[in-house]
Design a protein around this motif. Structure first.
Motif, PDB file in Angstrom:
ATOM      1  N   VAL A 138     -12.510  -3.693   6.094  1.00  0.00           N
ATOM      2  CA  VAL A 138     -12.622  -3.624   4.643  1.00  0.00           C
ATOM      3  C   VAL A 138     -13.928  -4.297   4.243  1.00  0.00           C
ATOM      4  CG1 VAL A 138     -11.606  -4.373   2.464  1.00  0.00           C
ATOM      5  CG2 VAL A 138     -10.140  -3.651   4.348  1.00  0.00           C
ATOM      6  N   MET A 139     -14.249  -5.363   4.945  1.00  0.00           N
ATOM      7  CA  MET A 139     -15.485  -6.105   4.708  1.00  0.00           C
ATOM      8  C   MET A 139     -15.851  -6.856   5.978  1.00  0.00           C
ATOM      9  SD  MET A 139     -16.801  -9.337   3.935  1.00  0.00           S
ATOM     10  CE  MET A 139     -15.338 -10.236   3.459  1.00  0.00           C
ATOM     11  N   GLU A 140     -17.147  -6.902   6.297  1.00  0.00           N
ATOM     12  CA  GLU A 140     -17.629  -7.621   7.469  1.00  0.00           C
ATOM     13  C   GLU A 140     -18.781  -8.526   7.073  1.00  0.00           C
ATOM     14  OE1 GLU A 140     -18.079  -5.892  11.639  1.00  0.00           O
ATOM     15  OE2 GLU A 140     -20.177  -5.997  11.002  1.00  0.00           O
ATOM     16  N   GLN A 157      -9.309 -19.735   6.836  1.00  0.00           N
ATOM     17  CA  GLN A 157      -8.133 -19.791   5.974  1.00  0.00           C
ATOM     18  C   GLN A 157      -8.474 -19.125   4.642  1.00  0.00           C
ATOM     19  OE1 GLN A 157      -5.190 -20.961   6.881  1.00  0.00           O
ATOM     20  NE2 GLN A 157      -5.751 -22.015   8.776  1.00  0.00           N
ATOM     21  N   TRP A 158      -7.448 -18.604   3.976  1.00  0.00           N
ATOM     22  CA  TRP A 158      -7.601 -18.095   2.605  1.00  0.00           C
ATOM     23  C   TRP A 158      -7.262 -19.224   1.641  1.00  0.00           C
ATOM     24  CZ3 TRP A 158      -8.712 -12.841   1.403  1.00  0.00           C
ATOM     25  CH2 TRP A 158      -8.727 -11.973   2.496  1.00  0.00           C
ATOM     26  N   THR A 159      -8.031 -19.351   0.574  1.00  0.00           N
ATOM     27  CA  THR A 159      -7.691 -20.317  -0.459  1.00  0.00           C
ATOM     28  C   THR A 159      -6.604 -19.734  -1.364  1.00  0.00           C
ATOM     29  OG1 THR A 159      -9.441 -19.520  -1.934  1.00  0.00           O
ATOM     30  CG2 THR A 159     -10.015 -21.301  -0.411  1.00  0.00           C
ATOM     31  N   GLY A 160      -6.125 -20.520  -2.327  1.00  0.00           N
ATOM     32  CA  GLY A 160      -5.059 -20.075  -3.218  1.00  0.00           C
ATOM     33  C   GLY A 160      -5.396 -18.792  -3.953  1.00  0.00           C
ATOM     34  N   ASN A 161      -4.407 -17.909  -4.063  1.00  0.00           N
ATOM     35  CA  ASN A 161      -4.542 -16.612  -4.738  1.00  0.00           C
ATOM     36  C   ASN A 161      -5.605 -15.730  -4.104  1.00  0.00           C
ATOM     37  OD1 ASN A 161      -2.578 -17.295  -6.753  1.00  0.00           O
ATOM     38  ND2 ASN A 161      -4.155 -18.472  -7.843  1.00  0.00           N
ATOM     39  N   ASN A 162      -5.915 -15.975  -2.840  1.00  0.00           N
ATOM     40  CA  ASN A 162      -6.892 -15.168  -2.089  1.00  0.00           C
ATOM     41  C   ASN A 162      -8.268 -15.133  -2.746  1.00  0.00           C
ATOM     42  OD1 ASN A 162      -4.768 -14.531  -0.345  1.00  0.00           O
ATOM     43  ND2 ASN A 162      -4.279 -12.654  -1.451  1.00  0.00           N
ATOM     44  N   GLU A 163      -8.620 -16.213  -3.437  1.00  0.00           N
ATOM     45  CA  GLU A 163      -9.891 -16.221  -4.141  1.00  0.00           C
ATOM     46  C   GLU A 163     -11.080 -16.282  -3.192  1.00  0.00           C
ATOM     47  OE1 GLU A 163     -10.064 -19.254  -7.079  1.00  0.00           O
ATOM     48  OE2 GLU A 163      -8.476 -18.396  -8.326  1.00  0.00           O
ATOM     49  N   ASP A 164     -10.958 -17.059  -2.117  1.00  0.00           N
ATOM     50  CA  ASP A 164     -12.082 -17.252  -1.205  1.00  0.00           C
ATOM     51  C   ASP A 164     -11.597 -17.342   0.232  1.00  0.00           C
ATOM     52  OD1 ASP A 164     -14.256 -17.653  -3.232  1.00  0.00           O
ATOM     53  OD2 ASP A 164     -13.036 -19.392  -3.754  1.00  0.00           O
ATOM     54  N   LEU A 176     -17.704 -21.396   2.065  1.00  0.00           N
ATOM     55  CA  LEU A 176     -16.795 -20.656   1.198  1.00  0.00           C
ATOM     56  C   LEU A 176     -17.400 -19.273   0.960  1.00  0.00           C
ATOM     57  CD1 LEU A 176     -14.133 -21.735  -0.030  1.00  0.00           C
ATOM     58  CD2 LEU A 176     -15.367 -22.104  -2.166  1.00  0.00           C
ATOM     59  N   TYR A 177     -16.668 -18.220   1.355  1.00  0.00           N
ATOM     60  CA  TYR A 177     -17.157 -16.852   1.211  1.00  0.00           C
ATOM     61  C   TYR A 177     -16.289 -16.069   0.230  1.00  0.00           C
ATOM     62  CZ  TYR A 177     -20.045 -17.503   5.406  1.00  0.00           C
ATOM     63  OH  TYR A 177     -20.969 -17.951   6.325  1.00  0.00           O
ATOM     64  N   ASP A 178     -16.922 -15.140  -0.462  1.00  0.00           N
ATOM     65  CA  ASP A 178     -16.204 -14.209  -1.337  1.00  0.00           C
ATOM     66  C   ASP A 178     -15.589 -13.124  -0.459  1.00  0.00           C
ATOM     67  OD1 ASP A 178     -15.586 -11.944  -3.023  1.00  0.00           O
ATOM     68  OD2 ASP A 178     -16.780 -12.902  -4.589  1.00  0.00           O
ATOM     69  N   PRO A 179     -14.253 -12.945  -0.472  1.00  0.00           N
ATOM     70  CA  PRO A 179     -13.620 -11.962   0.414  1.00  0.00           C
ATOM     71  C   PRO A 179     -13.847 -10.516  -0.012  1.00  0.00           C
ATOM     72  CG  PRO A 179     -11.976 -12.987  -0.991  1.00  0.00           C
ATOM     73  CD  PRO A 179     -13.264 -13.715  -1.251  1.00  0.00           C
ATOM     74  N   GLU A 180     -14.352 -10.302  -1.201  1.00  0.00           N
ATOM     75  CA  GLU A 180     -14.617  -8.943  -1.671  1.00  0.00           C
ATOM     76  C   GLU A 180     -16.038  -8.498  -1.348  1.00  0.00           C
ATOM     77  OE1 GLU A 180     -12.291  -7.022  -2.868  1.00  0.00           O
ATOM     78  OE2 GLU A 180     -10.773  -8.620  -2.863  1.00  0.00           O
ATOM     79  N   THR A 181     -17.006  -9.394  -1.512  1.00  0.00           N
ATOM     80  CA  THR A 181     -18.414  -9.034  -1.330  1.00  0.00           C
ATOM     81  C   THR A 181     -19.031  -9.610  -0.063  1.00  0.00           C
ATOM     82  OG1 THR A 181     -19.228 -10.961  -2.555  1.00  0.00           O
ATOM     83  CG2 THR A 181     -18.656  -8.992  -3.832  1.00  0.00           C
ATOM     84  N   LYS A 185     -20.622 -18.519  -1.167  1.00  0.00           N
ATOM     85  CA  LYS A 185     -20.502 -19.143  -2.473  1.00  0.00           C
ATOM     86  C   LYS A 185     -20.855 -20.629  -2.445  1.00  0.00           C
ATOM     87  CE  LYS A 185     -17.023 -17.866  -5.048  1.00  0.00           C
ATOM     88  NZ  LYS A 185     -15.648 -17.566  -5.517  1.00  0.00           N
ATOM     89  N   GLU A 186     -20.526 -21.300  -1.337  1.00  0.00           N
ATOM     90  CA  GLU A 186     -20.782 -22.737  -1.250  1.00  0.00           C
ATOM     91  C   GLU A 186     -20.705 -23.172   0.206  1.00  0.00           C
ATOM     92  OE1 GLU A 186     -19.269 -26.883  -3.427  1.00  0.00           O
ATOM     93  OE2 GLU A 186     -18.375 -24.943  -3.951  1.00  0.00           O
ATOM     94  N   GLU A 187     -21.451 -24.214   0.563  1.00  0.00           N
ATOM     95  CA  GLU A 187     -21.362 -24.785   1.903  1.00  0.00           C
ATOM     96  C   GLU A 187     -21.604 -26.281   1.838  1.00  0.00           C
ATOM     97  OE1 GLU A 187     -24.437 -23.561   4.660  1.00  0.00           O
ATOM     98  OE2 GLU A 187     -25.733 -22.964   2.999  1.00  0.00           O
ATOM     99  N   ILE A 188     -20.913 -27.012   2.705  1.00  0.00           N
ATOM    100  CA  ILE A 188     -21.085 -28.459   2.780  1.00  0.00           C
ATOM    101  C   ILE A 188     -21.150 -28.878   4.246  1.00  0.00           C
ATOM    102  CG2 ILE A 188     -19.910 -28.929   0.593  1.00  0.00           C
ATOM    103  CD1 ILE A 188     -17.453 -29.802   2.282  1.00  0.00           C
TER     104      ILE A 188
END
Length: 337
Positions: A138-140, A157-164, A176-181, A185-188
């Protein structure tokens, strides 16, 4: 605590997970054959046969109907929990290091190691319960080299409500990656060394990391804010947030390559208990004869090939956590004028 010793694997344990209801325990090891056990008495109910390489990770869906396993044989397999039947094989280009169901169990994500010219990858698949399955992405997300070096994902892992998608790496980063695109989104930089495992609490309001830098850290998944640090004197291979008390359970031990030259006492192969808020260690449970590679609340799997399933006794459940003395809490250091 009353332990059950689960003897069914012939090689080191790689991961263990309870199902959502907590009545079944799934285990994987380097012997290629994941197993499922009854959580109340340690009875082995069945195995999942088919992999040709080490099974590094597994995840069960919400209603314990389907199981996903990730293996070094470059496949992720979908199983029927009730019968052990393999329903589908999702082929990858390299060893599959991790797998996680999305909430709703209609999608899942995997991470794979680099292989030959292929970089590490994150892949998301559609997996409806009733419908045709394919191993098309679906996405790679391709994970290229950084500074000429390959940086490999270790846990997803998926975050709450499959947001990330929350991904840990062997250089100590969390991204932190966007599962749709697939956008980052963020890294630490969470740790100085490899992150071995990343676990959420039950309602996904907190997550905890385990690292080879001898620490385990607690984070807020909303902003990736670091909240607490639990320090040890050994590499931490896994940690879990207790769902019964405000406690952190940490497992690890001396490097597996040196295990045969030392005793369990020297290798420090015990699960250690920390107070979540005050970060202090207050107890430990021994029993394994090798580094603890996986723990859940409360079971542990180790390099010795055994899973130890513990039932909390009344003394632990009734125990009150100590709190700072009132006069200490009210004491405020002087400030300069």
């Amino acid at each position: 605590m009353r332990p059950y010793l689960l003897q069914g694997h012939e090689r080191p344990i790689t991961t263990i997970k309870f199902n959502y209801d907590g009545d079944l325990l799934f285990s994987a090891s380097k012997d290629l054959v994941p197993s499922v056990w009854r959580a109340d008495n340690g009875e082995r109910l069945g195995t999942f046969n088919g992999h040709k390489g080490t099974v590094w990770d597994l995840d069960c869906d919400r209603f314990t109907t389907r199981l996903l396993t990730a293996s070094a044989d470059a496949t992720c397999r979908l199983w029927k929990c009730e019968t052990g039947e393999c329903l589908f094989v999702f082929n990858h280009r390299g060893p599959v290091r991790g797998v996680a169901w999305a909430e709703g169990s209609r999608k899942f994500a995997t991470i794979s190691d680099p292989f030959v010219e292929h970089n590490s990858k994150i892949r998301v698949f559609d997996c409806p319960e009733n419908g045709d399955l394919t191993d098309d992405d679906v996405m790679e997300i391709d994970l290229p080299k950084i500074g000429g070096k390959r940086v490999n994902p270790t846990n997803i892992q998926w975050t709450g409500n499959n947001e990330d998608l929350l991904v840990a790496f062997d250089n100590g980063e969390i991204r932190l990656y966007d599962p749709e695109t697939g956008d980052l989104k963020e890294e630490i930089q969470a740790h100085d060394k490899k992150i071995n495992r990343l676990r959420f609490n039950r309602d996904k309001t907190l997550f905890i990391t385990s690292s080879a830098d001898f620490t385990s850290k607690l984070f807020d998944p909303v902003d990736l804010k670091h909240l607490k640090t639990y320090r040890t004197d050994r590499p931490v291979n896994d940690a879990v947030i207790s769902n019964k008390k405000d406690h952190i359970l940490v497992g690890g031990g001396q490097d597996a390559m040196s295990v045969t030259t030392t005793s369990g006492k020297v290798g420090k192969f015990e699960t250690r208990f920390f107070n979540m808020v005050y970060e202090d260690e207050f107890g430990s449970v021994k029993g394994h004869f090798g580094p603890i590679n996986a723990c859940r609340s409360y079971a542990s799997g180790a390099e010795d090939g055994y899973v130890r399933l513990h039932l909390f006794d009344k003394d632990y459940l009734d125990m009150k956590d100590p709190v700072p003395e009132e006069d200490e809490a009210e004491e405020v250091p002087p400030t300069s004028q």
